[in-house]
Motif scaffolding. Structure first.
Motif, mmCIF file in Angstrom:
data_model
loop_
_atom_site.group_PDB
_atom_site.id
_atom_site.type_symbol
_atom_site.label_atom_id
_atom_site.label_comp_id
_atom_site.label_asym_id
_atom_site.label_seq_id
_atom_site.Cartn_x
_atom_site.Cartn_y
_atom_site.Cartn_z
ATOM 1 N N THR A 25 0.821 -1.222 0.000
ATOM 2 C CA THR A 25 0.000 0.000 0.000
ATOM 3 C C THR A 25 0.851 1.266 0.000
ATOM 4 O OG1 THR A 25 -0.206 -0.314 2.386
ATOM 5 C CG2 THR A 25 -2.079 -0.958 1.028
ATOM 6 N N LEU A 106 4.877 -11.112 3.373
ATOM 7 C CA LEU A 106 4.139 -9.854 3.498
ATOM 8 C C LEU A 106 2.766 -9.970 2.873
ATOM 9 C CD1 LEU A 106 4.513 -6.767 4.237
ATOM 10 C CD2 LEU A 106 5.095 -6.457 1.841
ATOM 11 N N HIS A 109 0.463 -12.562 4.817
ATOM 12 C CA HIS A 109 0.069 -12.277 6.182
ATOM 13 C C HIS A 109 -0.770 -11.022 6.336
ATOM 14 C CE1 HIS A 109 1.738 -15.065 9.175
ATOM 15 N NE2 HIS A 109 2.449 -15.480 8.147
ATOM 16 N N GLN A 111 -1.381 -8.023 3.507
ATOM 17 C CA GLN A 111 -1.868 -6.970 2.630
ATOM 18 C C GLN A 111 -2.656 -7.406 1.405
ATOM 19 O OE1 GLN A 111 1.509 -4.419 1.939
ATOM 20 N NE2 GLN A 111 1.115 -3.435 3.901
ATOM 21 N N LYS A 113 -5.799 -9.036 -0.120
ATOM 22 C CA LYS A 113 -7.109 -9.429 0.381
ATOM 23 C C LYS A 113 -7.659 -10.667 -0.318
ATOM 24 C CE LYS A 113 -7.564 -4.645 1.093
ATOM 25 N NZ LYS A 113 -7.662 -3.472 0.240
ATOM 26 N N THR B 25 -2.883 1.141 7.421
ATOM 27 C CA THR B 25 -3.040 2.036 6.267
ATOM 28 C C THR B 25 -4.443 1.960 5.663
ATOM 29 O OG1 THR B 25 -1.975 0.315 4.965
ATOM 30 C CG2 THR B 25 -0.637 2.204 5.584
ATOM 31 N N GLU B 26 -5.101 0.821 5.805
ATOM 32 C CA GLU B 26 -6.449 0.681 5.242
ATOM 33 C C GLU B 26 -7.520 1.289 6.155
ATOM 34 O OE1 GLU B 26 -4.216 -1.608 4.636
ATOM 35 O OE2 GLU B 26 -4.228 -1.440 2.459
ATOM 36 N N ALA B 110 5.331 -4.875 9.827
ATOM 37 C CA ALA B 110 5.065 -4.327 8.502
ATOM 38 C C ALA B 110 4.808 -2.822 8.429
ATOM 39 C CB ALA B 110 3.878 -5.044 7.895
ATOM 40 N N GLN B 111 3.987 -2.319 9.307
ATOM 41 C CA GLN B 111 3.397 -1.043 8.942
ATOM 42 C C GLN B 111 3.837 0.174 9.736
ATOM 43 O OE1 GLN B 111 -0.831 -1.788 8.766
ATOM 44 N NE2 GLN B 111 -0.564 -2.553 6.698
ATOM 45 N N TYR B 164 -5.678 -16.632 13.692
ATOM 46 C CA TYR B 164 -6.456 -16.903 12.494
ATOM 47 C C TYR B 164 -7.424 -18.061 12.718
ATOM 48 C CZ TYR B 164 -3.376 -13.803 9.908
ATOM 49 O OH TYR B 164 -2.679 -12.727 9.455
#
Lengths: 192, 192
Positions: A25, A106, A109, A111, A113, B25-26, B110-111, B164
Motif C-alpha cells: 500500500t 508480506l 500475512h 496486505q 485481500k 493504512t487501510e 510491517a506497517q 487466524y
DNA sequence: TTAATAAATGAGTGAACGCTCACATTAGGA
DNA sequence: TCCTAATGTGAGCGTTCACTCATTTATTAA
C-alpha cells in the motif's frame, strides 16, 4: 519502443522490490514507474490494476512454490525425508531470492485481500505430510495444525530474522540445523 | 460534551480494533471517528496525527509488555525457569487480548516505520536470557540470534495460527507444550 | 445568571493516489 | 515508402485521505 514482454518483466521485477521495501500500500504506481524508468500509462498496458499486479506476483510465485513443494514431497517415503527435502528446498529458494520470499510473507500475512484459505498453500502441504507421518506412526499423535504451526514457526521466524539481517549465514547453511530442530519439535510429542 | 480522557480511551480502543481488522493504512480517520461515534476533529484534540495514534498504541502496549517480560525473567535463576515463565506470561497476555497481540505483530512486522532496532523489545530480552543460559552451560553454545529466532518461531507462529482461528484451544492450554518444544529446540544443540 | 474555558463538530482544503486517454513513437510487412 | 498495429507517454481526472478551523455545545467558577 521496447519489447513488450521485457517491459512487463521489468515492471514485475521493480514492483516486487518496492513492495518488499515499503509494503504494497505504501508503494505507488508513480514509484514503480519512476524506478523502472517508464511512464505510468505503460504499466497499465501490461497490468489491469495495482491490485492485479500484486496478485499476479503473489499468485505466480507463491502458488508455484507450494505446488513445487507438493511435487517434491511425493518423491520421498518417510516424513523425515519429506521434511528434510522440503526445508532444503525452502532454504535454497530463500537464498536464491530472499526479496521474493519476504514479499510472499508480506503478501500472505497482511496486505493481499484476495488470498483465500481454500487455495493450496505450503501450509496445507505441510499439514498433509505431517498427518501422513502420524498415520505411519513416525511421530507421536498430536493436533496436526499445532504440529505444522510449530514446524513452520522454526523455519519462518529464522527466515524472517535472516531477511532482517540479524543472522549472517546463508539459510542453506542452516538447513540441517533447522530440519533437526523441527524434527525434535515433532518427535518430542506431548509435555516433557 | 464528554469527559476528555474517556473520549481518548474510546478512540484508542476503537482504533486498535480497526487497525487489527483492516490494517493501519487501510483504516481511515473517518472509519475510526465513525465507529467511535465522534467527529473527525475530535480525534485531533487527543492525537496529533494518525501516525502518532498508531505509534502511541504500539509504544504503550508493546514496550510495556517487553519491560514486563524483562522484570519477570529477573525473578528466576535458570534459563528453563525464565523461559517457562516468559512463555506462560506471553500466553496469558495473548488470551487476555488476542486483538492487541495481532496488532503488535502487524505493527512491528510491517506497517509502523518508527520502530527502531534500538528499543528494548521482547526479542532483545529473549536473546539476553538465552545468552545467560549458555554462559551457565544450561544449553549448548550456538548463535544466540539463531536460538532466539527458533524459540520465537515456535511461539509466534502458533499464536498467529491461533489468531487466524486454525487452532481451537486457548493458548494458555498450550503453554507447557510450547515451552517443552522451545526447550527441545534449544537443548538439541547442533545438527542431529 | 453570566462569563470563561474546555470539548466537540463537520464542512472545507490541499495533497496524493490510481487510473485514463488522446497522442507520439517505433517496428515490420506490403 | 507507406500503412497498420503495437507500444510508450504524461498531463489530467475523479476520488480519497489526513488534517484544519470557525463555530457550536457543554462545564465550571464567580
Amino acid at each position: 519502443m521496447r519489447d513488450g514482454s521485457r517491459t512487463k518483466e521489468l515492471i514485475a521485477h521493480t514492483a516486487l522490490h518496492l513492495f518488499v521495501e515499503k509494503g504494497i500500500t505504501e508503494t505507488t504506481i508513480r514509484d514503480i514507474a519512476g524506478a523502472a524508468g517508464i511512464a505510468e500509462g505503460t504499466l497499465y498496458r501490461h497490468y489491469e490494476s495495482k491490485d492485479q499486479l500484486a496478485w499476479e506476483l503473489f499468485s505466480t510465485n507463491y502458488l508455484d512454490f507450494a505446488r513445487e513443494l507438493d511435487r517434491l514431497q511425493e518423491e520421498y517415503e518417510t516424513l523425515k525425508d519429506k521434511l528434510t527435502a522440503m526445508i532444503r528446498q525452502f532454504c535454497a529458494f530463500f537464498d536464491r531470492d530472499p526479496v521474493l520470499f519476504s514479499y510472499l510473507l508480506l503478501a500472505q500475512h497482511a496486505q493481499l485481500k484476495k488470498v483465500t484459505p481454500e487455495m493450496e498453500t505450503a501450509v496445507t502441504v505441510l499439514q498433509k505430510v505431517i498427518a501422513q507421518g502420524m498415520a505411519r506412526r513416525e511421530v507421536p499423535e498430536m493436533e496436526v495444525e499445532l504440529a505444522a504451526a510449530m514446524v513452520l514457526g522454526v523455519v519462518l521466524e529464522v527466515a524472517i530474522f535472516k531477511a532482517y539481517s540479524r543472522i549472517t549465514q546463508e539459510l542453506s547453511q542452516l538447513s540441517e540445523t533447522l530440519t533437526a530442530a523441527c524434527w525434535r519439535v515433532l518427535t518430542g510429542g506431548g509435555i516433557s
